[in-house]
Motif scaffolding. Structure first.
Motif, short mmCIF file in Angstrom:
data_model
loop_
_atom_site.label_atom_id
_atom_site.label_comp_id
_atom_site.label_asym_id
_atom_site.label_seq_id
_atom_site.Cartn_x
_atom_site.Cartn_y
_atom_site.Cartn_z
N GLU A 69 0.36 -16.64 5.94
CA GLU A 69 -0.72 -15.86 5.37
C GLU A 69 -0.36 -14.38 4.91
OE1 GLU A 69 -3.54 -15.56 8.96
OE2 GLU A 69 -2.81 -17.59 9.54
N TYR A 70 0.28 -14.67 3.65
CA TYR A 70 0.69 -13.44 2.97
C TYR A 70 -0.36 -12.23 2.75
CZ TYR A 70 3.95 -17.26 2.20
OH TYR A 70 5.04 -18.18 2.16
N GLU A 71 -1.55 -12.51 2.23
CA GLU A 71 -2.31 -11.49 2.10
C GLU A 71 -2.79 -10.68 3.40
OE1 GLU A 71 -3.59 -10.42 -0.71
OE2 GLU A 71 -3.19 -12.18 -2.01
N THR A 72 -2.79 -11.36 4.67
CA THR A 72 -3.04 -10.60 5.76
C THR A 72 -1.95 -9.81 6.25
OG1 THR A 72 -4.47 -12.67 6.33
CG2 THR A 72 -3.93 -11.09 8.23
N ALA A 73 -0.79 -10.48 6.11
CA ALA A 73 0.73 -9.76 6.24
C ALA A 73 0.82 -8.24 5.38
CB ALA A 73 1.88 -10.37 5.94
N ILE A 74 0.25 -8.45 4.12
CA ILE A 74 0.36 -7.31 3.43
C ILE A 74 -0.65 -6.25 3.83
CG2 ILE A 74 -0.23 -6.37 1.06
CD1 ILE A 74 0.73 -8.88 -0.24
N GLU A 75 -1.95 -6.81 4.24
CA GLU A 75 -3.06 -5.91 4.76
C GLU A 75 -2.52 -5.32 6.05
OE1 GLU A 75 -7.31 -6.49 7.11
OE2 GLU A 75 -6.84 -7.78 5.53
N THR A 76 -1.55 -6.15 6.93
CA THR A 76 -1.13 -5.36 8.16
C THR A 76 -0.28 -4.57 7.77
OG1 THR A 76 -1.56 -7.60 9.13
CG2 THR A 76 0.09 -5.97 10.22
N MET A 77 0.64 -4.62 7.06
CA MET A 77 1.71 -3.54 6.56
C MET A 77 1.27 -2.14 6.03
SD MET A 77 4.87 -4.31 7.49
CE MET A 77 3.78 -4.43 9.03
N PHE A 78 -0.03 -2.46 5.08
CA PHE A 78 -0.64 -1.16 4.63
C PHE A 78 -1.52 -0.43 5.78
CE2 PHE A 78 -0.21 -2.99 0.40
CZ PHE A 78 0.29 -1.81 -0.28
N GLN A 79 -1.73 -1.12 6.85
CA GLN A 79 -2.44 -0.43 8.07
C GLN A 79 -1.36 0.16 8.91
OE1 GLN A 79 -4.30 -3.75 10.09
NE2 GLN A 79 -6.28 -3.56 9.11
N ALA A 80 -0.14 -0.32 8.81
CA ALA A 80 1.20 0.29 9.43
C ALA A 80 1.32 1.64 8.87
CB ALA A 80 2.48 -0.78 9.71
N ILE A 81 1.34 1.51 7.45
CA ILE A 81 1.92 2.76 6.76
C ILE A 81 1.01 3.85 7.22
CG2 ILE A 81 1.69 3.60 4.41
CD1 ILE A 81 3.07 1.38 3.22
N GLU A 82 -0.02 3.72 7.52
CA GLU A 82 -0.84 4.83 7.87
C GLU A 82 -0.42 5.86 9.14
OE1 GLU A 82 -5.05 4.09 8.43
OE2 GLU A 82 -5.14 2.62 6.58
N PHE A 83 0.26 4.77 9.98
CA PHE A 83 0.83 5.30 11.19
C PHE A 83 2.62 5.66 11.10
CE2 PHE A 83 -2.82 2.88 12.61
CZ PHE A 83 -3.40 3.84 13.54
N TYR A 84 3.00 5.06 10.11
CA TYR A 84 4.61 5.33 9.76
C TYR A 84 4.73 5.08 8.22
CZ TYR A 84 4.49 3.52 14.64
OH TYR A 84 4.65 3.62 16.27
N TRP B 271 3.44 -4.04 14.73
CA TRP B 271 3.03 -4.11 13.62
C TRP B 271 3.86 -5.13 12.55
CZ3 TRP B 271 -1.63 -2.59 12.03
CH2 TRP B 271 -2.14 -1.39 12.67
N VAL B 272 5.26 -4.63 12.76
CA VAL B 272 6.34 -5.72 11.81
C VAL B 272 6.50 -7.10 12.40
CG1 VAL B 272 7.47 -3.48 11.10
CG2 VAL B 272 8.43 -4.74 13.13
N THR B 273 6.18 -7.10 13.90
CA THR B 273 6.51 -8.63 14.56
C THR B 273 5.31 -9.41 14.16
OG1 THR B 273 7.70 -7.57 16.42
CG2 THR B 273 6.94 -9.74 16.66
N ARG C 299 9.16 -5.22 3.85
CA ARG C 299 8.39 -6.37 3.81
C ARG C 299 7.46 -6.47 2.82
NH1 ARG C 299 10.62 -5.28 8.83
NH2 ARG C 299 10.71 -6.86 10.18
N LEU C 300 6.65 -5.20 2.60
CA LEU C 300 5.79 -5.17 1.16
C LEU C 300 6.33 -5.85 0.12
CD1 LEU C 300 3.92 -1.99 2.00
CD2 LEU C 300 2.68 -4.19 2.07
N SER C 301 7.69 -5.44 -0.06
CA SER C 301 8.10 -5.65 -1.33
C SER C 301 8.31 -7.48 -1.56
CB SER C 301 9.91 -5.23 -1.40
OG SER C 301 10.68 -5.78 -2.57
N GLY C 302 9.02 -7.76 -0.27
CA GLY C 302 8.89 -9.35 -0.17
C GLY C 302 7.71 -9.93 -0.48
N LEU C 303 6.74 -9.56 0.33
CA LEU C 303 5.27 -10.13 0.15
C LEU C 303 4.78 -10.16 -1.11
CD1 LEU C 303 4.08 -8.80 3.61
CD2 LEU C 303 4.14 -11.46 2.95
N HIS C 304 5.07 -9.28 -1.99
CA HIS C 304 4.35 -9.02 -3.33
C HIS C 304 5.17 -10.01 -4.24
CE1 HIS C 304 1.29 -5.95 -2.92
NE2 HIS C 304 1.88 -5.30 -2.10
#
Length: 463
Positions: free
Chosen positions: A385-400, A373-375, A409-414
């Motif tokens: 591709e910041y919006e897709t990166a944010i979406e990826t991190m929110f998907q990751a939060i469901e597992f972690y 996820w983080v890589t 990462r979400l902080s820096g992206l926002h």
């Protein structure tokens, strides 16, 4: 001239099949029909077995033997009510017939009523002349219930009666494994060996148990005894090879793997292991040679493609590594291990879009490791591709959930897309979870990290 039993069997089959072709009605006694039906069931010709049952019951309508074959076919076809109806009728006629209880147990087992099936088999055991088969069926019902202790006991009873039933022996070892009783397993096998000193299967299993316990010299001795018992036992040579590898004796390992190639058709596994040994011996041309033979022998053996890819990767020959992993993906594009390496190699070659594609595919195939996820997120940041990166991190939060690496990462992206309130929210979350990981922002978003307001908040938490 009197025919042998085998010749009579073939004669009955030929006679029956000739009758089907000519539509003539020929007479067979009930035992002949039974032999014919059994043959067709054994070879999986169910349609012919059904014809034989129908014609047999036309000639012998009261044959319990043939009616039981009809029950067996009904159970195979999942017509359980019809099968049970016949069994209930037969029970009134022959209440001590073991086969009635066995077939009733089969029906109950199909309905997942394993405890009731066991009760039926226990009645069958009281009436049987072939206890080994019933013990084996009892053991399987306990296996369905994951009651490995009772399964083991019944397989042992089966093996005590028929000491050449190696399927029972393998199942006993499986039960020991499930119960995590390696030492008890060895003790049992050694007692079995006392009565069967030349049982290659038992020696082989003892060796595997010692191997798992990392007692490699004892494992080697056991595999030697297996080979003494049967010098053509390929499995023992393969296991010897594995032991020699563990002992760092790669030349001896190669010799044993080579023997398996001489005894039977070559296997990709043997080629792969020989390649690994040559790589350890730093004979690189032969290592590659055998890796290629492994991929040719079994193109679906992912370990072979991974071995040849990793070999070139370690040599920093990323273009060749990419060539082989692409070939592997062409053969099996659903293999997550291939896509992870595809991403890793492309990243080394600075092919960022391709690397991101590999990680995306890995996630789609169910590889939900945090690193994946983080890589992928970091590559998306690199691509802007910041919006897709944010979406990826929110998907990751469901597992972690509550993971600092994701929050930073979400902080820096926002902050990057000018959503400061959300940026501060995730920065605070990250600092509360683990302030040490704030280096993520420093590495990925240095301009944001240097902002006075960000530094102030970080210092406040550190204080």
């Amino acid at each position: 001239m009197q025919l042998s039993q085998n010749e009579e069997h073939h004669f009955s089959l030929s006679k029956f099949e000739s009758m089907l072709k000519t539509n003539d009605i020929l007479f067979f006694d009930a035992d002949e029909f039974g032999s014919i039906i059994f043959h067709y069931l054994e070879v999986g010709k169910i349609a012919l077995a059904k014809k034989a049952v129908r014609l047999g019951l036309e000639q012998h309508p009261n044959s319990i033997h043939l009616l039981l074959f009809k029950v067996e076919i009904y159970i195979f076809e999942n017509k359980l009510e019809e099968a049970d109806f016949i069994l209930n009728s037969l029970h009134k006629i022959e209440p001590s017939n073991e086969e009635i209880y066995i077939q009733k147990a089969n029906i109950l087992s199909k309905k997942d009523a394993h405890q009731e099936a066991i009760q039926m088999l226990e009645i069958a055991l009281e009436n049987t002349t072939d206890a080994a088969d019933v013990y084996s069926l009892l053991a399987m019902e306990y296996m369905f219930l994951e009651d490995y202790e009772n399964a083991k006991k019944n397989f042992m009873e089966c093996l005590a009666i028929d000491q050449e039933d190696y399927s029972a022996l393998y199942n006993i070892i499986y039960c020991f494994d499930m119960l995590e009783e390696s030492k008890e397993s060895i003790k049992y096998l050694l007692s079995f060996i006392e009565q069967n000193p030349y049982c290659e299967v038992a020696w082989h299993q003892i060796g595997k148990q010692y191997f798992d316990l990392k007692k490699y010299e004892k494992a080697l001795d056991a595999f030697e005894y297996a080979i003494i018992s049967d010098e053509l036992f390929i499995g023992a040579y393969l296991e010897k090879g594995k032991v020699f590898e563990k002992l760092g004796k790669y030349k001896e390992a190669i010799q044993n793997y080579q023997i398996t190639l001489e005894l039977d058709d070559p296997t990709a596994f043997a080629y792969l292991r020989i390649g690994k040994c040559y790589e350890k011996l730093e004979v690189e041309d032969l290592a590659i040679h055998y890796y290629k033979k492994a991929t040719h022998e079994d193109p679906l053996l992912d370990k072979a493609w991974i071995a040849i890819t990793d070999f070139h990767y370690r040599k920093l020959n990323f273009q060749k590594a990419l060539y082989y992993i692409n070939k592997a993906i062409q053969i099996d594009e659903e293999n997550v291990l291939y896509w992870k390496r595809f991403a890793k190699i492309n990243k080394k070659l600075n092919f960022i879009e391709e690397a991101e594609k590999g990680l995306k595919k890995s996630l789609e195939l169910g590889n939900y490791e945090l690193e994946t996820w983080v890589t992928r997120c970091d590559l998306l940041i690199n691509l802007g591709e910041y919006e897709t990166a944010i979406e990826t991190m929110f998907q990751a939060i469901e597992f972690y959930p509550d993971t600092a690496e994701i929050e930073y990462r979400l902080s820096g992206l926002h902050f990057t897309i000018n959503e400061g309130e959300k940026g501060y929210h995730h920065l605070k979350n990250g600092l509360e979870i683990d302030e040490e990981y704030v280096m993520v922002i420093e590495y990925l978003f240095p301009n944001i990290f240097d902002r006075p307001s960000i530094q102030s908040l970080i210092n406040k938490y550190k204080a």
